[in-house]
Motif scaffolding. Structure first.
Motif, PDB file in Angstrom:
ATOM      1  N   SER A  64      -0.517  42.702   2.908  1.00 43.41           N
ATOM      2  CA  SER A  64      -0.981  43.879   3.659  1.00 43.41           C
ATOM      3  C   SER A  64      -2.070  43.498   4.650  1.00 43.41           C
ATOM      4  CB  SER A  64      -1.511  44.949   2.694  1.00 43.41           C
ATOM      5  OG  SER A  64      -0.476  45.420   1.863  1.00 43.41           O
ATOM      6  N   GLY A  65      -2.949  42.568   4.248  1.00 43.06           N
ATOM      7  CA  GLY A  65      -3.998  42.093   5.152  1.00 43.06           C
ATOM      8  C   GLY A  65      -3.431  41.385   6.364  1.00 43.06           C
ATOM      9  N   ILE A  66      -2.400  40.575   6.134  1.00 40.93           N
ATOM     10  CA  ILE A  66      -1.743  39.861   7.242  1.00 40.93           C
ATOM     11  C   ILE A  66      -1.085  40.864   8.197  1.00 40.93           C
ATOM     12  CG2 ILE A  66       0.172  38.285   7.797  1.00 40.93           C
ATOM     13  CD1 ILE A  66      -0.496  36.846   5.118  1.00 40.93           C
ATOM     14  N   ILE A  67      -0.411  41.877   7.631  1.00 43.03           N
ATOM     15  CA  ILE A  67       0.220  42.919   8.463  1.00 43.03           C
ATOM     16  C   ILE A  67      -0.831  43.653   9.287  1.00 43.03           C
ATOM     17  CG2 ILE A  67       1.433  45.140   8.367  1.00 43.03           C
ATOM     18  CD1 ILE A  67       2.923  44.044   5.884  1.00 43.03           C
ATOM     19  N   LEU A  68      -1.953  44.003   8.652  1.00 41.52           N
ATOM     20  CA  LEU A  68      -3.018  44.730   9.348  1.00 41.52           C
ATOM     21  C   LEU A  68      -3.612  43.894  10.483  1.00 41.52           C
ATOM     22  CD1 LEU A  68      -4.556  47.384   9.364  1.00 41.52           C
ATOM     23  CD2 LEU A  68      -6.198  46.389   7.768  1.00 41.52           C
ATOM     24  N   PHE A  69      -3.778  42.601  10.246  1.00 38.57           N
ATOM     25  CA  PHE A  69      -4.282  41.711  11.286  1.00 38.57           C
ATOM     26  C   PHE A  69      -3.291  41.658  12.453  1.00 38.57           C
ATOM     27  CE2 PHE A  69      -5.658  37.139  12.454  1.00 38.57           C
ATOM     28  CZ  PHE A  69      -6.585  37.623  13.365  1.00 38.57           C
ATOM     29  N   GLY A  70      -1.990  41.608  12.133  1.00 42.10           N
ATOM     30  CA  GLY A  70      -0.962  41.624  13.180  1.00 42.10           C
ATOM     31  C   GLY A  70      -1.001  42.897  14.002  1.00 42.10           C
ATOM     32  N   ILE A  71      -1.186  44.054  13.319  1.00 46.15           N
ATOM     33  CA  ILE A  71      -1.287  45.339  14.031  1.00 46.15           C
ATOM     34  C   ILE A  71      -2.498  45.328  14.966  1.00 46.15           C
ATOM     35  CG2 ILE A  71      -1.742  47.812  13.717  1.00 46.15           C
ATOM     36  CD1 ILE A  71      -0.100  47.670  11.125  1.00 46.15           C
ATOM     37  N   CYS A  72      -3.617  44.763  14.501  1.00 42.46           N
ATOM     38  CA  CYS A  72      -4.827  44.691  15.333  1.00 42.46           C
ATOM     39  C   CYS A  72      -4.579  43.861  16.593  1.00 42.46           C
ATOM     40  CB  CYS A  72      -5.980  44.071  14.540  1.00 42.46           C
ATOM     41  SG  CYS A  72      -6.575  45.122  13.207  1.00 42.46           S
ATOM     42  N   LEU A  73      -3.867  42.750  16.456  1.00 38.78           N
ATOM     43  CA  LEU A  73      -3.579  41.896  17.615  1.00 38.78           C
ATOM     44  C   LEU A  73      -2.658  42.618  18.600  1.00 38.78           C
ATOM     45  CD1 LEU A  73      -3.140  38.360  15.984  1.00 38.78           C
ATOM     46  CD2 LEU A  73      -5.069  39.187  17.324  1.00 38.78           C
ATOM     47  N   ILE A  74      -1.663  43.343  18.061  1.00 38.50           N
ATOM     48  CA  ILE A  74      -0.763  44.109  18.945  1.00 38.50           C
ATOM     49  C   ILE A  74      -1.543  45.195  19.683  1.00 38.50           C
ATOM     50  CG2 ILE A  74       1.186  45.726  18.955  1.00 38.50           C
ATOM     51  CD1 ILE A  74       2.420  44.043  16.712  1.00 38.50           C
ATOM     52  N   TYR A  75      -2.449  45.849  18.973  1.00 42.61           N
ATOM     53  CA  TYR A  75      -3.290  46.871  19.624  1.00 42.61           C
ATOM     54  C   TYR A  75      -4.170  46.233  20.708  1.00 42.61           C
ATOM     55  CZ  TYR A  75      -6.760  50.502  20.358  1.00 42.61           C
ATOM     56  OH  TYR A  75      -7.578  51.433  20.938  1.00 42.61           O
ATOM     57  N   GLY A  76      -4.712  45.060  20.398  1.00 39.16           N
ATOM     58  CA  GLY A  76      -5.535  44.359  21.385  1.00 39.16           C
ATOM     59  C   GLY A  76      -4.752  43.986  22.627  1.00 39.16           C
ATOM     60  N   ALA A  77      -3.457  43.650  22.435  1.00 41.80           N
ATOM     61  CA  ALA A  77      -2.625  43.244  23.576  1.00 41.80           C
ATOM     62  C   ALA A  77      -2.130  44.446  24.376  1.00 41.80           C
ATOM     63  CB  ALA A  77      -1.438  42.426  23.074  1.00 41.80           C
ATOM     64  N   MET A  78      -1.820  45.556  23.686  1.00 48.45           N
ATOM     65  CA  MET A  78      -1.163  46.698  24.330  1.00 48.45           C
ATOM     66  C   MET A  78      -2.063  47.912  24.519  1.00 48.45           C
ATOM     67  SD  MET A  78       1.706  45.467  24.959  1.00 48.45           S
ATOM     68  CE  MET A  78       2.991  44.343  24.471  1.00 48.45           C
TER      69      MET A  78
END
Length: 466
Positions: A159-173
């Motif tokens: 879940s932590g890895i998924i949340l980190f991925g969501i944060c990076l996508i938000y940072g990009a988009m």
């Protein structure tokens, strides 16, 4: 959207039944309620000619989400029916366990209906917390405690890895909204954070699916958890995870965006490698197992490899994935129904418990045999046609080597499935089996009949998502 609200309301009613001391009515009430929710979901499916969004696109209702939600609801009906006999010695807790399963279903429906990454993550957490509790629900059993702790730690990391991925996508988009992200992802110049974020989200979901090399938790957790929880993890939870991952890849336009950046070949190669590794490792390790739950855990890892093959043709394989998951899950429910009957009050779920089942209980032995043959991919069962359609689509996409490996793995899987079948028919019975619990028989018979019906009429499911 109405389906999700109805499921949540049903879960709250299950908790109220404990307060009102109506424990005997909770299983029939929940099954009737779920049948009503299934009818409501079917109505939404019929009206889902276009994608409808609710609450600023937090929830989206489409053919994909409603079709998979129907499968989840059917599987939950079977699991709730099995709860009656499984928890008969824990009557004071039955409302809690059934309510947790209903809320888990709500999390699963939210996961395939998300229109926003925040709702996607919320659904994952609802599903995961319910599974942590169920895995460790036998408090006096050391193996159950160990399973709950292992699953909690591995699930938390995922879940932590998924949340980190969501944060990076938000940072990009700059957005959590799936529509906005998918539109922005088609631009020629994407920040590097977007593919990295998608990779992290995919890795986190592969943990949930239990695909190699993120599978290490599955055999221990499946073996240590109560048998009904293992049935839930092996069927409902796995189907939810693979359907959600498929929707992520499809909705976020991952394939076109990777193609723009020249990374599509890399993505396809990774999927092929993970698929081959999951099939091969799962089948080879399953050959060595004597515990049936552990064997089915490795079998599930192998099937995850087969399901991942649909990611190579995302644009056209939603129907094939729905058919494969339905065939696999129904066979799994039938198999675990028999396991629950045979291994009740036993210290373990070893193959020795199944010796002579063909002589002492021919009906359940035949059902277990049929479910194992379906998983192995033998005609006339739907497992055979699921693999046939999957291989056909993968060959058309040009991945012939992958299909050859998949066929070889299907042949290997026959070895450990037949080990259990031979134990039922060639060994002498080593225990007396009394009683014929109606609900276990009903679930076993209905699920295997549905499995065979899907094999005889595959278009009933395949054409739903065309």
């Amino acid at each position: 959207m109405n389906t999700l609200i109805a499921i949540t309301g049903l879960g709250i009613f299950c908790l109220l039944f404990e307060i009102l001391n109506l424990r005997k009515a909770i299983v029939p009430f929940t099954i009737i309620g779920l049948l009503g929710v299934l009818a409501l979901n079917f109505y939404e499916f019929e009206n889902a000619t276009a994608t409808h969004s609710y609450y600023n696109n937090m929830i989206t209702v489409s053919k994909f989400s409603t079709a998979f939600s129907s499968l989840f609801i059917i599987l939950t009906i079977f699991l709730v029916a099995l709860s009656h006999n499984f928890y008969e010695n824990h009557q004071t807790k039955i409302s809690d366990f059934i309510a947790i399963k209903i809320f888990l279903l709500a999390g699963g429906v939210a996961m395939v209906s998300f229109g926003n990454l925040a709702m996607f993550f919320l659904g994952i957490e609802i599903l995961s917390i319910a599974l942590y509790v169920l895995a460790a629900s036998e408090r006096l059993n050391l193996k159950s405690n160990e399973a709950g702790m292992k699953y909690f730690l591995m699930g938390s990391f995922a879940s932590g890895i998924i949340l980190f991925g969501i944060c990076l996508i938000y940072g990009a988009m700059g957005s959590f909204d799936v529509v906005e992200i998918s539109e922005s992802s088609l631009s020629a110049e994407l920040p590097i954070w977007f593919p990295i974020g998608m990779i992290l989200m995919t890795i986190g979901m592969l943990f949930k699916v239990a695909a190699v090399p993120f599978h290490f938790w599955a055999p221990d957790v499946y073996e240590g958890s109560p048998a009904l929880t293992t049935a839930l993890m092996s069927t409902l939870a796995k189907v939810i995870a693979i359907a959600t991952l498929f929707k992520l890849v499809a909705e976020l336009n991952l394939i076109p965006s990777l193609e723009n950046q020249g990374l599509l070949g890399t993505f396809e190669n990774i999927i092929v490698i993970i698929s081959i590794a999951s099939m091969t490792v799962g089948n080879i390790m399953a050959l060595r197992q004597v515990n049936v739950k552990r064997m089915l855990a490795f079998s599930g890892i192998s099937h995850a490899g087969f399901m991942l093959m649909t990611f190579l043709t995302v644009a056209s394989s939603a129907g094939v994935l729905l058919y494969y998951t339905a065939a696999y899950a129904l066979a799994g429910i039938a198999a675990f129904s028999v396991i629950l009957y045979v291994c009740k009050n036993q210290e373990n779920e070893d193959i020795t418990n199944f010796h002579g089942l063909g002589k002492t209980n021919p009906l359940l032995a035949a059902i277990l045999t049929a479910s194992l043959l379906s998983m192995a991919g033998i005609p006339i069962f739907s497992g055979f046609f699921a693999k046939l359609f999957l291989f056909d689509q993968t060959i058309k996409a040009g991945f012939i080597a992958l299909v050859i490996v998949a066929v070889i793995n299907s042949i290997i899987s026959v070895g450990y499935y037949f080990k259990l079948i031979l134990a039922m028919y060639s060994k002498e019975p080593n225990q007396e089996r009394t009683g014929k619990p109606f609900l276990i028989y009903a679930v076993a018979v209905i699920s295997i009949v549905l499995n065979i019906a899907l094999g005889l009429f595959p278009s009933l499911v395949l054409d739903l998502l065309k």
